[in-house]
Motif scaffolding. Structure first.
Motif, PDB file in Angstrom:
ATOM      1  N   PHE A 130       0.827  -1.209   0.000  1.00 36.78           N
ATOM      2  CA  PHE A 130       0.000   0.000   0.000  1.00 36.78           C
ATOM      3  C   PHE A 130       0.862   1.260   0.000  1.00 36.78           C
ATOM      4  CE2 PHE A 130      -4.314  -1.592   1.777  1.00 36.78           C
ATOM      5  CZ  PHE A 130      -4.218  -2.732   0.996  1.00 36.78           C
ATOM      6  N   PHE A 131       2.083   1.101   0.469  1.00 32.42           N
ATOM      7  CA  PHE A 131       2.947   2.281   0.578  1.00 32.42           C
ATOM      8  C   PHE A 131       3.724   2.562  -0.706  1.00 32.42           C
ATOM      9  CE2 PHE A 131       6.879   4.433   2.053  1.00 32.42           C
ATOM     10  CZ  PHE A 131       6.278   5.579   2.530  1.00 32.42           C
ATOM     11  N   VAL A 132       3.935   1.515  -1.510  1.00 28.68           N
ATOM     12  CA  VAL A 132       4.752   1.671  -2.721  1.00 28.68           C
ATOM     13  C   VAL A 132       4.327   2.862  -3.602  1.00 28.68           C
ATOM     14  CG1 VAL A 132       5.246   0.596  -4.955  1.00 28.68           C
ATOM     15  CG2 VAL A 132       5.711  -0.640  -2.855  1.00 28.68           C
ATOM     16  N   PRO A 133       3.009   3.093  -3.821  1.00 28.79           N
ATOM     17  CA  PRO A 133       2.650   4.227  -4.679  1.00 28.79           C
ATOM     18  C   PRO A 133       3.201   5.570  -4.211  1.00 28.79           C
ATOM     19  CG  PRO A 133       0.757   2.820  -4.383  1.00 28.79           C
ATOM     20  CD  PRO A 133       1.817   2.286  -3.466  1.00 28.79           C
ATOM     21  N   TYR A 134       3.447   5.698  -2.898  1.00 29.43           N
ATOM     22  CA  TYR A 134       3.986   6.973  -2.414  1.00 29.43           C
ATOM     23  C   TYR A 134       5.356   7.258  -3.024  1.00 29.43           C
ATOM     24  CZ  TYR A 134       5.560  10.649   0.719  1.00 29.43           C
ATOM     25  OH  TYR A 134       6.030  11.836   1.212  1.00 29.43           O
ATOM     26  N   ALA A 135       6.070   6.205  -3.401  1.00 23.61           N
ATOM     27  CA  ALA A 135       7.380   6.391  -4.020  1.00 23.61           C
ATOM     28  C   ALA A 135       7.259   6.795  -5.490  1.00 23.61           C
ATOM     29  CB  ALA A 135       8.215   5.120  -3.886  1.00 23.61           C
ATOM     30  N   VAL A 136       6.043   6.830  -6.018  1.00 29.35           N
ATOM     31  CA  VAL A 136       5.855   7.230  -7.414  1.00 29.35           C
ATOM     32  C   VAL A 136       5.541   8.726  -7.459  1.00 29.35           C
ATOM     33  CG1 VAL A 136       4.506   6.851  -9.498  1.00 29.35           C
ATOM     34  CG2 VAL A 136       4.990   4.933  -7.966  1.00 29.35           C
ATOM     35  N   PRO A 137       6.385   9.516  -8.115  1.00 28.55           N
ATOM     36  CA  PRO A 137       6.137  10.957  -8.185  1.00 28.55           C
ATOM     37  C   PRO A 137       4.788  11.264  -8.856  1.00 28.55           C
ATOM     38  CG  PRO A 137       8.331  10.443  -8.980  1.00 28.55           C
ATOM     39  CD  PRO A 137       7.626   9.150  -8.792  1.00 28.55           C
ATOM     40  N   GLY A 138       4.173  12.375  -8.450  1.00 26.15           N
ATOM     41  CA  GLY A 138       2.885  12.770  -9.009  1.00 26.15           C
ATOM     42  C   GLY A 138       2.863  12.783 -10.528  1.00 26.15           C
ATOM     43  N   VAL A 139       3.932  13.287 -11.142  1.00 26.78           N
ATOM     44  CA  VAL A 139       3.987  13.350 -12.604  1.00 26.78           C
ATOM     45  C   VAL A 139       3.905  11.942 -13.192  1.00 26.78           C
ATOM     46  CG1 VAL A 139       5.453  13.911 -14.581  1.00 26.78           C
ATOM     47  CG2 VAL A 139       5.309  15.483 -12.655  1.00 26.78           C
ATOM     48  N   ILE A 140       4.679  11.017 -12.626  1.00 30.63           N
ATOM     49  CA  ILE A 140       4.713   9.655 -13.155  1.00 30.63           C
ATOM     50  C   ILE A 140       3.372   8.962 -12.898  1.00 30.63           C
ATOM     51  CG2 ILE A 140       5.970   7.465 -13.110  1.00 30.63           C
ATOM     52  CD1 ILE A 140       7.700   9.803 -13.974  1.00 30.63           C
ATOM     53  N   ALA A 141       2.819   9.155 -11.693  1.00 32.95           N
ATOM     54  CA  ALA A 141       1.520   8.556 -11.383  1.00 32.95           C
ATOM     55  C   ALA A 141       0.464   9.051 -12.367  1.00 32.95           C
ATOM     56  CB  ALA A 141       1.117   8.888  -9.946  1.00 32.95           C
ATOM     57  N   ALA A 142       0.511  10.345 -12.672  1.00 31.87           N
ATOM     58  CA  ALA A 142      -0.469  10.905 -13.596  1.00 31.87           C
ATOM     59  C   ALA A 142      -0.271  10.345 -15.009  1.00 31.87           C
ATOM     60  CB  ALA A 142      -0.375  12.428 -13.605  1.00 31.87           C
ATOM     61  N   ILE A 143       0.988  10.143 -15.413  1.00 27.76           N
ATOM     62  CA  ILE A 143       1.242   9.544 -16.730  1.00 27.76           C
ATOM     63  C   ILE A 143       0.673   8.123 -16.761  1.00 27.76           C
ATOM     64  CG2 ILE A 143       3.051   8.653 -18.260  1.00 27.76           C
ATOM     65  CD1 ILE A 143       4.748  11.090 -17.548  1.00 27.76           C
TER      66      ILE A 143
ATOM     67  N   LEU B  86      18.328  11.926 -14.970  1.00 31.06           N
ATOM     68  CA  LEU B  86      18.350  11.072 -13.783  1.00 31.06           C
ATOM     69  C   LEU B  86      19.440  11.557 -12.818  1.00 31.06           C
ATOM     70  CD1 LEU B  86      16.544   8.663 -13.153  1.00 31.06           C
ATOM     71  CD2 LEU B  86      18.367   7.159 -13.939  1.00 31.06           C
ATOM     72  N   GLY B  87      20.621  11.858 -13.391  1.00 34.70           N
ATOM     73  CA  GLY B  87      21.720  12.388 -12.583  1.00 34.70           C
ATOM     74  C   GLY B  87      21.332  13.698 -11.911  1.00 34.70           C
ATOM     75  N   ASN B  88      20.659  14.572 -12.682  1.00 37.07           N
ATOM     76  CA  ASN B  88      20.217  15.841 -12.099  1.00 37.07           C
ATOM     77  C   ASN B  88      19.303  15.609 -10.907  1.00 37.07           C
ATOM     78  OD1 ASN B  88      21.560  17.285 -14.054  1.00 37.07           O
ATOM     79  ND2 ASN B  88      19.767  17.611 -15.342  1.00 37.07           N
ATOM     80  N   VAL B 263       9.125   3.456 -20.319  1.00 39.16           N
ATOM     81  CA  VAL B 263      10.352   2.867 -19.754  1.00 39.16           C
ATOM     82  C   VAL B 263      11.019   3.876 -18.824  1.00 39.16           C
ATOM     83  CG1 VAL B 263      12.525   1.726 -20.267  1.00 39.16           C
ATOM     84  CG2 VAL B 263      10.678   1.614 -21.903  1.00 39.16           C
ATOM     85  N   GLY B 264      11.041   5.125 -19.250  1.00 39.54           N
ATOM     86  CA  GLY B 264      11.651   6.176 -18.437  1.00 39.54           C
ATOM     87  C   GLY B 264      10.947   6.319 -17.104  1.00 39.54           C
ATOM     88  N   ALA B 265       9.611   6.227 -17.113  1.00 36.78           N
ATOM     89  CA  ALA B 265       8.845   6.316 -15.872  1.00 36.78           C
ATOM     90  C   ALA B 265       9.212   5.163 -14.945  1.00 36.78           C
ATOM     91  CB  ALA B 265       7.346   6.306 -16.171  1.00 36.78           C
ATOM     92  N   LEU B 266       9.312   3.970 -15.516  1.00 30.26           N
ATOM     93  CA  LEU B 266       9.650   2.801 -14.696  1.00 30.26           C
ATOM     94  C   LEU B 266      11.027   2.973 -14.052  1.00 30.26           C
ATOM     95  CD1 LEU B 266       8.847  -0.137 -13.865  1.00 30.26           C
ATOM     96  CD2 LEU B 266      10.272  -0.899 -15.756  1.00 30.26           C
ATOM     97  N   VAL B 267      12.005   3.353 -14.881  1.00 27.16           N
ATOM     98  CA  VAL B 267      13.366   3.501 -14.355  1.00 27.16           C
ATOM     99  C   VAL B 267      13.405   4.596 -13.284  1.00 27.16           C
ATOM    100  CG1 VAL B 267      15.743   4.106 -14.952  1.00 27.16           C
ATOM    101  CG2 VAL B 267      14.401   2.662 -16.487  1.00 27.16           C
ATOM    102  N   SER B 268      12.623   5.666 -13.481  1.00 28.10           N
ATOM    103  CA  SER B 268      12.716   6.803 -12.557  1.00 28.10           C
ATOM    104  C   SER B 268      12.139   6.481 -11.183  1.00 28.10           C
ATOM    105  CB  SER B 268      12.007   8.023 -13.137  1.00 28.10           C
ATOM    106  OG  SER B 268      10.615   7.919 -12.947  1.00 28.10           O
TER     107      SER B 268
END
Lengths: 307, 293
Positions: A130-143, B86-88, B263-268
């Motif tokens: 349940f906590f793992v999604p918190y490690a996903v940034p908002g931008v990535i979650a939205a994508i 990623l480095g940034n 893929v970039g999202a997964l890696v990030s």
């Protein structure tokens, strides 16, 4: 009670015995000055500067004359109050917050109570999952969710082809889903760690009196984790009014997300015009509204707790 | 937290836990496990597909897995701009988080352990800072940084990120409870200077709170969107989330980017998940500190 609402209790801690003279001046200075300097530079001065900018208006010397900024009092604020796009975006976030925050915190509380009960096997797994999604940034979650909900990419085609989750009526709730997905586990953990600190003899007594799990949860656990819930609520209220990344990403998936969908998007759109003075006034109003809301929420919940 | 305060888990099963309530609880948690993990599973599966397969094959199962060649494409695209992002991000969030934690820990410790004039006032102002939305600062920061011509530089994103009022709040509370005055007195009697005591003894005692502050700040910086949006124009300075956002907005013009975005999202997200899991025994004890004291 030691478990008074978190933010307020510290501020009102009565000062301990006053020492006769201040000792260790050098150490105090060395420890506090670095943070304080940066706090002044990157918090206080920007706030002051935003306020100053919000008091300026652009004046032109004739149609083609040079633009100069002059003091205009509260003229920009009058414009903010007439700005429909800004208040529409505010209203949208109020609606969002009234629905999303209780749903998210309700779920977080439910999960925390279940983790704390004796009903579950595999607590460790659920806690992490349940906590793992918190490690996903908002931008990535939205994508991710944008892809999952858009009709031609979704794995749930039967759902997304019959209901337009990215259309004007529902896109706000699709964004609410993204925010909920990211933050439930985080809030769950805060409440859960607060549950763990309740001494178990309290339950023993209740159990001897014949109270069941539900009764214990309702009458003992929930009142004792109130400060944790209040803290998560305050952070959620602040977060809601600040919403920016998720709707900004959703613009790529849905034409229903306008450039003035949230207050911060309105600030950004206004600043890009560029009308920085009006945008500064909007920032100030937004910060004040946020502050007043979170502060009155704290006061309100505290008073309710005492009576 | 002492061991006596923690209940032994799993031994508390009373006679009242009926089979039905246990089943209901397991069903609720299992359904939500799917809800929380399915999007990540989908992302993982999608990252192994070719651009064509993403649109045509079963979204939740593999079709001609080619994760390695996708990764190769990602890292090679436009001279490895992704790796640069990623480095940034690692620099902004990792270094920024460390500096922010140290500064906040120092200040919180001083507020907890020393008596001086203006202490409560200072703490109230910092506490007010917790309630100031960070995004409300983005625009004035931009205006100020453009006065000194620092927009579109590394510093424009880095400097505002190393201030964490929340960190001061949390470390103050934690230091007040976990660094005993007697210990400081003993160190003084031994002739240890105040700063030396802080760096050698107190910092260690405060470590659960410090790890929590670091993680909190790390995530905040890693996720920060408004500051890069308003400050940065030069692609070479982008953090990874902001770079991916840029690619995602170009999908209509350049559909091939879809595979790279996924893929970039997964890696990030991998660095964040790894950071969290490896530090979990620290932050779990620190998380509650802000709420219960």
């Amino acid at each position: 009670m030691s478990a008074a609402p978190a933010l307020a209790s510290v501020a009102s801690t009565p000062p301990r015995r006053t020492p006769l003279k201040v000792q260790h001046k050098g150490a105090i200075a060395a420890l506090t000055i670095p943070f304080c300097t940066l706090f002044v530079l990157f918090y206080l001065i920007p706030i002051g500067y935003a306020f100053w900018q919000s008091l300026l208006v652009v004046e032109r010397d004739g149609t083609y004359g040079e633009a100069t900024k002059v003091f205009g009092g509260f003229q920009q604020y009058a414009l903010v109050f007439q700005n429909e796009a800004f208040w529409d975006s505010m209203g949208r976030m109020f609606l969002f917050g009234i629905v999303q925050v209780p749903v998210m915190l309700g779920l977080a509380l439910l999960f925390a109570l279940l983790l704390d009960s004796s009903l579950l096997k595999g607590r460790r797994f659920f806690r992490l999952a349940f906590f793992v999604p918190y490690a996903v940034p908002g931008v990535i979650a939205a994508i991710m969710w944008g892809n999952l909900l858009s009709p031609n990419l979704s794995p749930f085609t039967s759902l997304t082809s019959s209901v337009d989750l990215l259309g004007p009526e529902l896109v706000l709730w699709s964004i609410a889903n993204v925010v909920t997905w990211v933050f439930v586990g985080y809030n769950m953990l805060i409440i859960y760690s607060s549950l763990l600190s309740i001494p178990s003899d309290l339950y023993e007594a209740a159990r001897l009196d014949g109270a069941g799990q539900l009764r214990i949860a309702w009458s003992i656990k929930i009142p004792l984790v109130r400060p944790a819930i209040i803290m998560t609520a305050v952070f959620s209220i602040i977060g809601t009014l600040q919403l920016l990344a998720e709707p900004q990403v959703f613009q790529s998936f849905s034409s229903a997300v306008t450039s003035t969908f949230t207050p911060n998007m309105t600030v950004y759109a206004t600043a890009s015009v560029p009308n920085t003075n009006l945008a500064a006034a909007m920032s100030v109003v937004l910060a004040l509204v946020t502050f007043v809301l979170s502060f009155s929420f704290l006061k309100f919940t505290q008073r309710k707790g005492i009576s | 937290m002492t061991t006596t305060a923690v209940r032994t888990r799993g031994t508390a099963r009373g006679p009242r836990d009926s089979l039905m309530s246990r089943t209901t609880a397991m069903i609720i948690m299992s359904v939500f496990t799917v809800y929380f993990l399915l999007p990540i599973w989908w992302l993982f599966v999608a990252s192994t597909k070719s651009t064509g397969d993403i649109l045509t094959s079963d979204p939740l199962w593999f079709a001609d897995p080619q994760l390695l060649s996708n990764l190769g494409d990602l890292f090679a695209y436009r001279d490895g701009v992704y790796l640069r992002w990623l480095g940034n991000s690692v620099l902004y969030a990792g270094l920024g988080g460390l500096v922010a934690t140290l500064l906040a820990g120092m200040c919180g410790y001083a507020l907890a352990k020393y008596h001086f004039r203006g202490r409560e006032f200072m703490f109230s102002v910092v506490l007010g800072g917790v309630l100031v939305p960070a995004t409300a600062l983005a625009l004035p920061l931009f205006l100020l940084f453009s006065q000194v011509e620092l927009t579109n530089t590394f510093w424009a994103v880095f400097l505002p990120s190393i201030v964490s009022p929340f960190g001061v709040y949390l470390t103050r509370i934690f230091a007040a409870g976990s660094v005993p005055d007697e210990l400081l007195e003993a160190a003084r009697l031994d002739g240890s200077g105040e700063l030396r005591t802080f760096f050698t003894v107190s910092l260690r005692l405060m470590s659960p709170a410090l790890v929590t502050v670091f993680l909190f700040q790390f995530v905040t910086i890693w996720n920060n969107f408004f500051l890069p949006l308003i400050m940065l124009r030069d692609e070479a300075l982008f953090p990874v989330t902001f770079g991916l956002y840029g690619w995602n907005t170009q999908l209509n013009q350049i559909p091939e980017l879809r595979m790279l975005v996924l893929v970039g999202a997964l890696v990030s997200i991998i660095p964040l998940v790894v950071t969290f899991l490896s530090l979990q025994r620290f932050w779990r004890s620190g998380l509650g500190a802000g709420a219960v004291k």
